[in-house]
Design a protein around this motif. Structure first.
Motif, PDB file in Angstrom:
ATOM      1  N   LYS A 132       0.841  -1.203   0.000  1.00 50.88           N
ATOM      2  CA  LYS A 132       0.000   0.000   0.000  1.00 50.88           C
ATOM      3  C   LYS A 132       0.871   1.246   0.000  1.00 50.88           C
ATOM      4  N   ASN A 133       1.988   1.181   0.715  1.00 49.74           N
ATOM      5  CA  ASN A 133       2.955   2.275   0.755  1.00 49.74           C
ATOM      6  C   ASN A 133       4.227   1.805   0.053  1.00 49.74           C
ATOM      7  N   GLN A 134       4.412   2.203  -1.203  1.00 48.15           N
ATOM      8  CA  GLN A 134       5.548   1.737  -2.003  1.00 48.15           C
ATOM      9  C   GLN A 134       6.883   2.308  -1.511  1.00 48.15           C
ATOM     10  N   ALA A 135       6.836   3.292  -0.605  1.00 46.48           N
ATOM     11  CA  ALA A 135       8.076   3.888  -0.094  1.00 46.48           C
ATOM     12  C   ALA A 135       8.704   3.049   1.017  1.00 46.48           C
ATOM     13  N   MET A 136       7.977   2.068   1.542  1.00 44.55           N
ATOM     14  CA  MET A 136       8.507   1.279   2.652  1.00 44.55           C
ATOM     15  C   MET A 136       9.617   0.361   2.173  1.00 44.55           C
ATOM     16  N   SER A 137      10.550   0.068   3.079  1.00 43.71           N
ATOM     17  CA  SER A 137      11.748  -0.683   2.709  1.00 43.71           C
ATOM     18  C   SER A 137      11.462  -2.177   2.587  1.00 43.71           C
ATOM     19  N   PHE A 138      12.396  -2.862   1.927  1.00 43.67           N
ATOM     20  CA  PHE A 138      12.274  -4.317   1.799  1.00 43.67           C
ATOM     21  C   PHE A 138      12.429  -4.992   3.158  1.00 43.67           C
ATOM     22  N   GLU A 139      13.256  -4.403   4.039  1.00 44.93           N
ATOM     23  CA  GLU A 139      13.399  -4.960   5.385  1.00 44.93           C
ATOM     24  C   GLU A 139      12.092  -4.840   6.152  1.00 44.93           C
ATOM     25  N   ASP A 140      11.406  -3.721   5.992  1.00 51.39           N
ATOM     26  CA  ASP A 140      10.119  -3.519   6.660  1.00 51.39           C
ATOM     27  C   ASP A 140       9.092  -4.562   6.248  1.00 51.39           C
ATOM     28  N   THR A 141       9.180  -5.010   5.007  1.00 55.23           N
ATOM     29  CA  THR A 141       8.063  -5.747   4.410  1.00 55.23           C
ATOM     30  C   THR A 141       8.360  -7.200   4.069  1.00 55.23           C
ATOM     31  N   CYS A 142       9.515  -7.714   4.510  1.00 51.50           N
ATOM     32  CA  CYS A 142       9.836  -9.117   4.196  1.00 51.50           C
ATOM     33  C   CYS A 142       9.267 -10.081   5.223  1.00 51.50           C
ATOM     34  N   MET A 143       8.655  -9.560   6.293  1.00 46.27           N
ATOM     35  CA  MET A 143       8.142 -10.420   7.369  1.00 46.27           C
ATOM     36  C   MET A 143       6.696 -10.078   7.707  1.00 46.27           C
ATOM     37  N   LEU A 144       5.851 -10.047   6.703  1.00 41.25           N
ATOM     38  CA  LEU A 144       4.448  -9.675   6.907  1.00 41.25           C
ATOM     39  C   LEU A 144       3.544 -10.870   7.165  1.00 41.25           C
ATOM     40  N   PHE A 145       3.933 -12.044   6.712  1.00 44.58           N
ATOM     41  CA  PHE A 145       3.001 -13.164   6.673  1.00 44.58           C
ATOM     42  C   PHE A 145       3.138 -14.129   7.847  1.00 44.58           C
ATOM     43  N   VAL A 146       4.316 -14.706   8.046  1.00 40.26           N
ATOM     44  CA  VAL A 146       4.462 -15.801   9.016  1.00 40.26           C
ATOM     45  C   VAL A 146       4.100 -15.342  10.427  1.00 40.26           C
ATOM     46  N   ASN A 147       4.624 -14.209  10.873  1.00 39.42           N
ATOM     47  CA  ASN A 147       4.299 -13.726  12.215  1.00 39.42           C
ATOM     48  C   ASN A 147       3.107 -12.765  12.241  1.00 39.42           C
ATOM     49  N   PRO A 148       3.196 -11.587  11.587  1.00 43.26           N
ATOM     50  CA  PRO A 148       2.069 -10.643  11.701  1.00 43.26           C
ATOM     51  C   PRO A 148       0.734 -11.202  11.216  1.00 43.26           C
ATOM     52  N   MET A 149       0.732 -11.879  10.071  1.00 48.27           N
ATOM     53  CA  MET A 149      -0.547 -12.397   9.568  1.00 48.27           C
ATOM     54  C   MET A 149      -1.067 -13.519  10.462  1.00 48.27           C
ATOM     55  N   VAL A 300      -7.768 -10.449   3.595  1.00 47.26           N
ATOM     56  CA  VAL A 300      -6.312 -10.610   3.692  1.00 47.26           C
ATOM     57  C   VAL A 300      -5.623  -9.280   3.393  1.00 47.26           C
ATOM     58  N   ILE A 301      -6.027  -8.622   2.305  1.00 45.86           N
ATOM     59  CA  ILE A 301      -5.432  -7.338   1.932  1.00 45.86           C
ATOM     60  C   ILE A 301      -5.695  -6.290   3.013  1.00 45.86           C
ATOM     61  N   GLU A 302      -6.906  -6.289   3.548  1.00 44.04           N
ATOM     62  CA  GLU A 302      -7.253  -5.352   4.624  1.00 44.04           C
ATOM     63  C   GLU A 302      -6.347  -5.562   5.836  1.00 44.04           C
ATOM     64  N   ASP A 303      -6.110  -6.830   6.198  1.00 44.99           N
ATOM     65  CA  ASP A 303      -5.241  -7.131   7.332  1.00 44.99           C
ATOM     66  C   ASP A 303      -3.802  -6.713   7.057  1.00 44.99           C
ATOM     67  N   LEU A 304      -3.313  -6.984   5.842  1.00 48.99           N
ATOM     68  CA  LEU A 304      -1.937  -6.619   5.501  1.00 48.99           C
ATOM     69  C   LEU A 304      -1.765  -5.101   5.471  1.00 48.99           C
ATOM     70  N   ASP A 305      -2.782  -4.383   4.991  1.00 45.57           N
ATOM     71  CA  ASP A 305      -2.739  -2.919   5.040  1.00 45.57           C
ATOM     72  C   ASP A 305      -2.639  -2.443   6.497  1.00 45.57           C
ATOM     73  N   PHE A 306      -3.424  -3.071   7.375  1.00 41.99           N
ATOM     74  CA  PHE A 306      -3.408  -2.722   8.800  1.00 41.99           C
ATOM     75  C   PHE A 306      -2.018  -2.967   9.391  1.00 41.99           C
ATOM     76  N   ILE A 307      -1.420  -4.112   9.046  1.00 46.14           N
ATOM     77  CA  ILE A 307      -0.081  -4.456   9.544  1.00 46.14           C
ATOM     78  C   ILE A 307       0.940  -3.437   9.065  1.00 46.14           C
ATOM     79  N   LEU A 308       0.875  -3.092   7.780  1.00 50.43           N
ATOM     80  CA  LEU A 308       1.839  -2.158   7.206  1.00 50.43           C
ATOM     81  C   LEU A 308       1.720  -0.779   7.857  1.00 50.43           C
ATOM     82  N   ASP A 309       0.483  -0.323   8.066  1.00 56.23           N
ATOM     83  CA  ASP A 309       0.278   0.957   8.757  1.00 56.23           C
ATOM     84  C   ASP A 309       0.851   0.907  10.169  1.00 56.23           C
ATOM     85  N   ASP A 310       0.633  -0.212  10.854  1.00 56.85           N
ATOM     86  CA  ASP A 310       1.107  -0.364  12.230  1.00 56.85           C
ATOM     87  C   ASP A 310       2.629  -0.304  12.302  1.00 56.85           C
TER      88      ASP A 310
END
Length: 363
Positions: A132-149, A300-310
């Protein structure tokens, strides 16, 4: 041309990847393999970051995965990561090319499995998340599924089933700390069960009220006392074995008990059948890939957006610590050492070698 699309980025024919060549992970190496070509409804992703989670270790060593459906070796490990879409197959919008994405390798039915510990990977469109935010880093976004989801899916269970309190075993993990923070934020009482006094102190520093050391001589009494106060109705167990047996028996009647790991390395657990027969406790499995099939793609997308914002906010529930970055060639070091630092943070691979200086930093 790669798939049916002209690529604005140069894509090699050969790439480096960690390859597991047997069922137990005893025969693994970094090899040069062909860069895969996306088929219908698939994308090609250049992998920029991918962590090593406990689930990756158990997958590599052949413990995790449904028998009869696991892909036969040779296979590339790596359950999640982040990267850039560089190619698309038939039926996929060319507008995705160049987009930063979170990536997930489905490990329930293995309908289309290609891991992320390589320079490139193939993914079904349903297994990527366009940031959702393309400016976020790859480090920020490589761990969205196994733990946060996983935590979000646990939270849906807590909310949907109207649970009144939670018990969590194996609570020194990054996942457990995220669940604790989410529960605390929403006023849900949670009992954290850890394995040392140091981990109890960690939770006290985070403002936890109920944290127990499973190795304390009075653990069973302490557990009974705190259950009488909290009256939890759901447990998420990552340990099983003797601790699982103790916790399941101590739960109040009509409780739900979810197994989502096996940190004890003991897959057998003795239970009192009257806990199920008379006290109507329910024992279930929680596997993130399977749980994802129970909710809509939109959710799923709604949850991932929430995680990314958090993650981008102070006092985040889901922000995780990266302890060190590694090249693919260092996979033996990562697999040997990651468990010893799992309560402190993550080791991540940078398959295309864009390493940051070795230091402790937060994402």
């Amino acid at each position: 041309v790669h798939g049916d699309t002209k690529i604005r980025m140069e894509i090699p024919k050969v790439m480096k990847a960690v390859v597991r060549k047997d069922e137990e992970g005893k025969d693994m190496a970094v090899e040069n393999i062909p860069v895969p070509v996306p088929n219908k409804d698939e994308v090609l992703v250049k992998v920029m970051a991918s962590p090593c989670n406990p689930s990756d270790y158990y997958w590599v060593t052949g413990v995790y995965g449904m028998p009869g459906k696991k892909p036969a070796p040779p296979v590339v490990p790596g359950i999640e990561g982040s990267g850039i879409v560089v190619g698309v197959g038939e039926g996929v919008s060319k507008e995705l090319i160049g987009k930063k994405v979170g990536i997930f390798s489905e490990t329930y039915e293995f309908k289309s499995y290609f891991g992320n510990w390589g320079q490139y990977t193939i993914k079904r469109v349903v297994d990527i998340y366009v940031l959702k935010n393309q400016a976020m880093s790859f480090e920020d976004t490589c761990m969205l599924f196994v733990n946060p989801m996983s935590v979000m899916l646990m939270w849906h269970i807590i909310e949907n089933d109207k649970h009144t309190g939670v018990i969590h075993t194996g609570a020194s993990s990054s996942l457990a700390k995220s669940l604790f923070k989410l529960c605390k934020k929403n006023g849900m009482p949670i009992i954290n069960i850890v394995r040392s006094a140091e981990h109890v102190k960690d939770y006290e520093d985070m403002g936890a009220v109920y944290t127990l050391n499973q190795n304390h001589p009075d653990f069973k009494k302490q557990l009974a006392d705190v259950i009488a106060i909290v009256k939890p109705s759901v447990c998420f167990d990552a340990v099983v074995g003797d601790i699982g047996k103790t916790v399941f028996h101590a739960l109040p009647p009509f409780s739900h008990y979810y197994i989502y790991g096996e940190l004890s390395r003991n897959p057998f657990m003795e239970i009192n059948i009257y806990d199920i027969l008379m006290f109507q406790k329910q024992m279930k499995g929680f596997w993130v890939s399977e749980q994802l099939t129970k909710i809509s793609r939109e959710r799923v997308i709604e949850d991932l957006d929430f995680i990314l914002d958090d993650i981008s906010k102070p006092n985040s529930c889901f922000k995780q610590t990266v302890l060190k970055e590694f090249k693919l060639e260092d996979f033996k070091t990562v697999l040997a050492e990651f468990a010893g630092v799992a309560s402190k943070g993550k080791y991540i691979f940078k398959p295309n070698n864009q390493l940051k200086p070795a230091q402790h930093f937060h994402i």
